[in-house]
Design a protein around this motif. Structure first.
Motif, PDB file in Angstrom:
ATOM      1  N   PRO A 129       0.824  -1.221   0.000  1.00 24.30           N
ATOM      2  CA  PRO A 129       0.000   0.000   0.000  1.00 24.30           C
ATOM      3  C   PRO A 129       0.854   1.267   0.000  1.00 24.30           C
ATOM      4  O   PRO A 129       0.601   2.194  -0.775  1.00 24.30           O
ATOM      5  N   LEU A 141       2.628   1.785  -3.391  1.00 25.13           N
ATOM      6  CA  LEU A 141       1.710   2.252  -4.433  1.00 25.13           C
ATOM      7  C   LEU A 141       1.397   3.731  -4.277  1.00 25.13           C
ATOM      8  O   LEU A 141       1.520   4.513  -5.235  1.00 25.13           O
ATOM      9  N   VAL A 142       1.012   4.116  -3.059  1.00 29.73           N
ATOM     10  CA  VAL A 142       0.645   5.512  -2.841  1.00 29.73           C
ATOM     11  C   VAL A 142       1.831   6.421  -3.120  1.00 29.73           C
ATOM     12  O   VAL A 142       1.709   7.467  -3.764  1.00 29.73           O
ATOM     13  N   ILE A 200      -4.895   5.723   9.441  1.00 28.74           N
ATOM     14  CA  ILE A 200      -4.321   5.073   8.261  1.00 28.74           C
ATOM     15  C   ILE A 200      -2.798   5.122   8.335  1.00 28.74           C
ATOM     16  O   ILE A 200      -2.115   4.161   7.985  1.00 28.74           O
ATOM     17  N   CYS A 229      -0.382   1.877   8.034  1.00 32.03           N
ATOM     18  CA  CYS A 229       0.573   1.717   6.929  1.00 32.03           C
ATOM     19  C   CYS A 229       2.006   1.685   7.424  1.00 32.03           C
ATOM     20  O   CYS A 229       2.811   0.851   6.994  1.00 32.03           O
ATOM     21  N   THR A 232       4.598  -1.562   7.125  1.00 37.00           N
ATOM     22  CA  THR A 232       5.811  -1.346   6.338  1.00 37.00           C
ATOM     23  C   THR A 232       7.062  -1.467   7.213  1.00 37.00           C
ATOM     24  O   THR A 232       8.037  -2.123   6.841  1.00 37.00           O
TER      25      THR A 232
END
Lengths: 333, 303
Positions: free
Chosen positions: A35, A38-39, B110, B114, B118
């Motif tokens: 994610p 991609l962003v 969010i 994320c 990661t």
């Protein structure tokens, strides 16, 4: 980086099975980062490449479209070729900016240099001093820590406002205090260096807590026994600081100084809101100068991009240089 | 460095003298009176400088307009809530405030998700592309807003997101996530891998291990991430002024600029608004501050 298991050497095989094995082994890791990747690809790398391209053209808000469409009376749309469409101009933008034909690149670069060096030096120096003091066993340590970290919690635009308020020529607290001891009011924002000074003070106030907290964390990871044995060996406080504290903080310091330099260099809101470039654009740093040059009046996209590429190049060169120096001193990083 | 993630503040065993000091210089933790005075004096002065500007704005916000505009120094003068009433009821402040809360909360949630996944992948798996990704995260910190703002604006326009709150959330994530992922990676590095191995022997897959075992241990670092992402979104001005076009979509950072007309700034309203803006950031700060030092500890150490 001890946590990473080494890749087994791939046995010679075709590309496809190799990819296959790689996928079986790493799919969960890829799934976790996809994610973000991609962003970032869409919102950072595409814009970056696009920006580099635009910097070689003369696009502005006015000539950006290849066609101009107007609604005709009958309801249909008539599109004509834009007579002043943008075109490829090579290095014109760079030449114009670097020779000072547009904007004041060198003045702003000078300001940025002063701004960044002053900011990072004081952030680090004061942060280190306060961290060392807070690391000792003292009363009210928790209270001091909360109070000293507080500026970090204040949004930058509010800090900018608060300091602008303090240094207001007519009703600011600083001038009132000066008057009280018999000194005339100072028009802080009407002279280049005093305006820059106020902006730098604001930025120092704002940035010390991050450094302090990061360094405090670093201090806590230095084993206490080192200090104890040094003390038994008769090392003075200054010697202990030089021989144990500074080397122990080295990894943290290297990271926060690099980050701090990059962040300060690109620090937008303080200059933008505190000095507003006053007087007459003499206190702009590169990012704010670029923003104002490019976005006031007709938005000049190519100019904005050219400044962006220049700023990015400066920072890239700096960090490559920085890492090279570190590596020479034996830092594996 | 085995930094365990207990939430208790770390107490270094500094001031425990084991045997009577054979040296005649003062031991660590037992310093002379002069030294103590100096230490506390410095810290008090520093604390005053740290809170001074905030305190002055708070005090000014309770003064009526004429007292704010006067040059006389008074801490309290005819205290009134009129400035707050004006800001809360006569302006679009509540709308902007709500917009800011939505944007900041979404960015925070969010962003934590994320950067945690990661950071974990970067810390635990040696997948192809790992080192380049780490470098990329560092390099993204160098991108000036000026170069990104136009292309991002174009993308947002293509997606039909101009003048909507998601545009801001996405833009702020690109600012905050690289640094947070980097920081969390450092923290995850300090959690022993033996825990992962034990979990995987118990039959946990990588995602379950991450969620059930590692994440709870990383609470301090998560708190710092939350604080950082929230603040990034709460205080950003440039993207907000480029993407938001109508009054009902402004965030506080941009909306408040309307109180600053070029020559006649409405200082008394600005002070009240500044206090109101700072309160939510302060609340998030209070939740996170206990963890700030331990959460950043590992984060800063290695790239």
């Amino acid at each position: 980086m001890t946590t990473v298991t080494a890749d087994p050497a791939p046995s010679g095989a075709g590309l496809l099975p190799k990819l296959r094995r790689s996928w079986d082994k790493h799919w969960s890791a890829w799934a976790m980062v996809v994610p973000v990747v991609l962003v970032m690809a869409v919102l950072i790398f595409y814009p970056l490449i696009n920006g580099v391209w635009i910097s070689f053209t003369d696009q502005t808000e006015a000539n950006q479209l290849a066609e101009i469409c107007t609604k005709s009376i009958t309801g249909g749309e008539v599109c004509k070729e834009n007579p002043n469409a943008w075109s490829f101009v090579g290095f014109d933008n760079y030449v114009n900016i670097l020779t000072g034909k547009i904007g004041e690149f060198w003045l702003w670069a000078g300001n940025t240099l002063v701004w960044t060096i002053a900011g990072v030096t004081f952030h680090y120096g004061l942060g280190l001093g306060l961290a060392v003091m807070l690391h000792r066993q003292i009363r009210f340590r928790g209270l001091y820590r909360v109070l000293l970290v507080l500026p970090w919690a204040v949004p930058a635009f509010i800090s900018a406002f608060a300091w602008k308020f303090l240094f207001n020529e007519r009703l600011g607290l600083v001038n009132s205090l000066l008057n009280a001891v018999g000194i005339d009011s100072v028009a802080w924002f009407s002279e280049r260096w005093s305006a820059l000074l106020v902006a730098i003070l604001t930025n120092i106030w704002l940035g010390v807590p991050f450094m302090m907290v990061a360094l405090l964390g670093g201090l806590q990871s230095i084993p206490e026994e080192l200090y104890e044995s040094a003390e038994i060996d008769g090392a003075s406080a200054w010697q202990r600081f030089r021989a144990i504290t500074l080397p122990g903080l080295r990894p943290v310091s290297m990271t926060v100084i690099l980050l701090g330099t990059i962040w300060t260099f690109n620090m937008f809101p303080i200059i933008f809101l505190v000095t507003e470039g006053q007087p007459a654009g003499q206190t702009e740093i590169l990012v704010t100068g670029a923003f104002r040059a490019a976005f006031e009046g007709i938005r000049n996209y190519s100019l904005a991009s050219t400044y962006g590429v220049l700023i990015l190049s400066i920072l890239l060169i700096f960090s490559v240089f920085y890492r090279r120096v570190l590596r020479k001193q034996g830092e594996v990083w | 460095m085995t930094q365990m993630a207990t939430s208790a503040p770390v107490t270094p065993a500094a001031a425990v003298p084991v045997s009577p000091a054979p040296l005649n210089r003062p031991r660590r933790g037992r310093r002379s009176v002069g030294m103590s005075v100096l230490l506390h004096g410095t810290l008090i002065v520093a604390s005053l400088i740290a809170i001074g500007p905030i305190a002055w704005v708070v005090l000014s916000s309770f003064k009526p307009g004429y007292a704010v505009q006067s040059t006389e120094i008074t801490l309290v003068k005819d205290p009134t809530l009129a400035n707050y009433e004006y800001v809360l009821f006569e302006t679009s402040f509540p709308t902007w405030f709500l917009n800011s809360v939505i944007v900041a909360a979404l960015t925070m949630l969010i962003g934590i998700f994320c950067s945690a996944t990661t950071g974990y992948a970067l810390s635990r798996f040696n997948f192809p592309g790992r080192r380049p990704l780490m470098m990329v995260f560092l390099v993204t910190q160098m991108f000036p807003v000026a170069i990104l703002i136009v292309p991002i604006y174009t993308i947002m326009a293509t997606l039909g997101l101009i003048n909507t709150l998601p545009a801001l959330v996405i833009a702020y994530l690109t600012i905050a996530v690289p640094f947070c992922a980097w920081m969390l990676k450092g923290y995850f590095d300090s959690i022993p891998t033996s825990l992962d191995e034990a979990a995987s022997l118990d039959g946990c897959g990588p995602f379950r291990t991450f969620y059930r075992v590692i994440l709870p241990l990383a609470r301090p670092a998560i708190a710092v991430t939350g604080f950082y992402t929230f603040l990034t979104a709460w205080g950003e001005v440039a993207y907000a002024s480029a993407f938001m076009q109508t009054d009902d979509k402004f965030t506080l950072a941009y909306g408040l600029q309307q109180f600053v007309p070029q020559f006649n700034a409405q200082w008394e309203y600005l002070t009240a608004a500044a206090v109101l803006v700072t309160i939510p950031a302060g609340i998030v700060f209070l939740f996170a501050q206990k963890h700030l030092v331990s959460g950043l500890t590992a984060g800063g150490t290695k790239g």
